[in-house]
Design a protein around this motif. Structure first.
Motif, PDB file in Angstrom:
ATOM      1  N   GLN A  16       0.839  -1.208   0.000  1.00 47.26           N
ATOM      2  CA  GLN A  16       0.000   0.000   0.000  1.00 47.26           C
ATOM      3  C   GLN A  16       0.874   1.258   0.000  1.00 47.26           C
ATOM      4  O   GLN A  16       0.575   2.233  -0.690  1.00 47.26           O
ATOM      5  CB  GLN A  16      -0.940   0.001   1.215  1.00 47.26           C
ATOM      6  CG  GLN A  16      -1.932  -1.138   1.247  1.00 47.26           C
ATOM      7  CD  GLN A  16      -3.122  -0.953   0.339  1.00 47.26           C
ATOM      8  OE1 GLN A  16      -3.375   0.113  -0.177  1.00 47.26           O
ATOM      9  NE2 GLN A  16      -3.870  -2.019   0.135  1.00 47.26           N
ATOM     10  N   SER A  71      -7.131  -1.030  -3.815  1.00 48.70           N
ATOM     11  CA  SER A  71      -8.407  -1.492  -3.275  1.00 48.70           C
ATOM     12  C   SER A  71      -8.458  -3.013  -3.186  1.00 48.70           C
ATOM     13  O   SER A  71      -8.883  -3.572  -2.169  1.00 48.70           O
ATOM     14  CB  SER A  71      -9.549  -0.982  -4.147  1.00 48.70           C
ATOM     15  OG  SER A  71     -10.772  -1.492  -3.709  1.00 48.70           O
ATOM     16  N   ALA A  72      -8.009  -3.677  -4.241  1.00 48.15           N
ATOM     17  CA  ALA A  72      -8.068  -5.140  -4.276  1.00 48.15           C
ATOM     18  C   ALA A  72      -7.184  -5.761  -3.196  1.00 48.15           C
ATOM     19  O   ALA A  72      -7.608  -6.696  -2.515  1.00 48.15           O
ATOM     20  CB  ALA A  72      -7.659  -5.655  -5.650  1.00 48.15           C
ATOM     21  N   GLY A  74      -6.254  -4.443  -0.427  1.00 52.59           N
ATOM     22  CA  GLY A  74      -6.847  -4.155   0.879  1.00 52.59           C
ATOM     23  C   GLY A  74      -8.068  -5.005   1.167  1.00 52.59           C
ATOM     24  O   GLY A  74      -8.324  -5.389   2.307  1.00 52.59           O
ATOM     25  N   THR A  75      -8.826  -5.324   0.132  1.00 53.42           N
ATOM     26  CA  THR A  75     -10.055  -6.100   0.288  1.00 53.42           C
ATOM     27  C   THR A  75      -9.796  -7.596   0.398  1.00 53.42           C
ATOM     28  O   THR A  75     -10.471  -8.294   1.140  1.00 53.42           O
ATOM     29  CB  THR A  75     -10.993  -5.841  -0.911  1.00 53.42           C
ATOM     30  OG1 THR A  75     -11.263  -4.447  -0.986  1.00 53.42           O
ATOM     31  CG2 THR A  75     -12.293  -6.591  -0.776  1.00 53.42           C
ATOM     32  N   VAL A  76      -8.802  -8.081  -0.313  1.00 49.69           N
ATOM     33  CA  VAL A  76      -8.586  -9.519  -0.418  1.00 49.69           C
ATOM     34  C   VAL A  76      -7.588 -10.048   0.603  1.00 49.69           C
ATOM     35  O   VAL A  76      -7.834 -11.055   1.265  1.00 49.69           O
ATOM     36  CB  VAL A  76      -8.132  -9.892  -1.851  1.00 49.69           C
ATOM     37  CG1 VAL A  76      -7.779 -11.361  -1.937  1.00 49.69           C
ATOM     38  CG2 VAL A  76      -9.219  -9.543  -2.847  1.00 49.69           C
ATOM     39  N   GLY A  81      -9.619  -9.814   5.414  1.00 56.76           N
ATOM     40  CA  GLY A  81      -9.824  -9.773   3.971  1.00 56.76           C
ATOM     41  C   GLY A  81     -10.611 -10.979   3.489  1.00 56.76           C
ATOM     42  O   GLY A  81     -10.900 -11.917   4.247  1.00 56.76           O
ATOM     43  N   ASP A  82     -10.955 -10.947   2.229  1.00 58.81           N
ATOM     44  CA  ASP A  82     -11.735 -12.035   1.634  1.00 58.81           C
ATOM     45  C   ASP A  82     -11.039 -13.383   1.785  1.00 58.81           C
ATOM     46  O   ASP A  82     -11.693 -14.395   2.016  1.00 58.81           O
ATOM     47  CB  ASP A  82     -11.991 -11.763   0.151  1.00 58.81           C
ATOM     48  CG  ASP A  82     -12.914 -10.589  -0.089  1.00 58.81           C
ATOM     49  OD1 ASP A  82     -13.589 -10.146   0.863  1.00 58.81           O
ATOM     50  OD2 ASP A  82     -12.961 -10.104  -1.234  1.00 58.81           O
TER      51      ASP A  82
END
Length: 101
Positions: A16, A71-72, A74-76, A81-82
């Motif tokens: 990041q 974004s990906a 951070g999300t995954v 996360g996912d």
């Protein structure tokens, strides 16, 4: 399979930060054409306008892709996360209570 989510968090934070630096570089690059524009005149000024338009278009795509990557990741990845959520759901399938019920 063991996934060290704390260590993954460290790497996500580093990524990041790198992406943030890349976004800063892109913003700095986008300012350069205006700073050098006064050095051009006539046909070179017209060419500079066209090249600046092309540069800004490519920078727009580049910064959008950086934002999507930020974004990906951070999300995954990392805690919460996912990937961790999926790991936890899969682990419930091996819960001793559900196996021997």
């Amino acid at each position: 399979m063991f996934v060290d989510f704390e260590n993954t968090n460290i790497h996500v934070q580093k990524l990041q930060a790198i992406i943030g630096e890349m976004e800063t570089n892109a913003a700095n690059i986008s300012k350069l054409p205006a700073e050098i524009a006064p050095a051009f005149g006539g046909a070179t000024a017209e060419a500079h306008v066209e090249i600046t338009r092309m540069l800004n278009s490519k920078l727009g795509v580049y910064t959008a892709k950086l934002a999507a990557l930020k974004s990906a990741t951070g999300t995954v990845a990392g805690s919460g996360g996912d990937f961790q959520t999926s790991d936890q759901v899969s682990a419930k399938g091996f819960d001793a209570g559900s196996i021997f019920a």
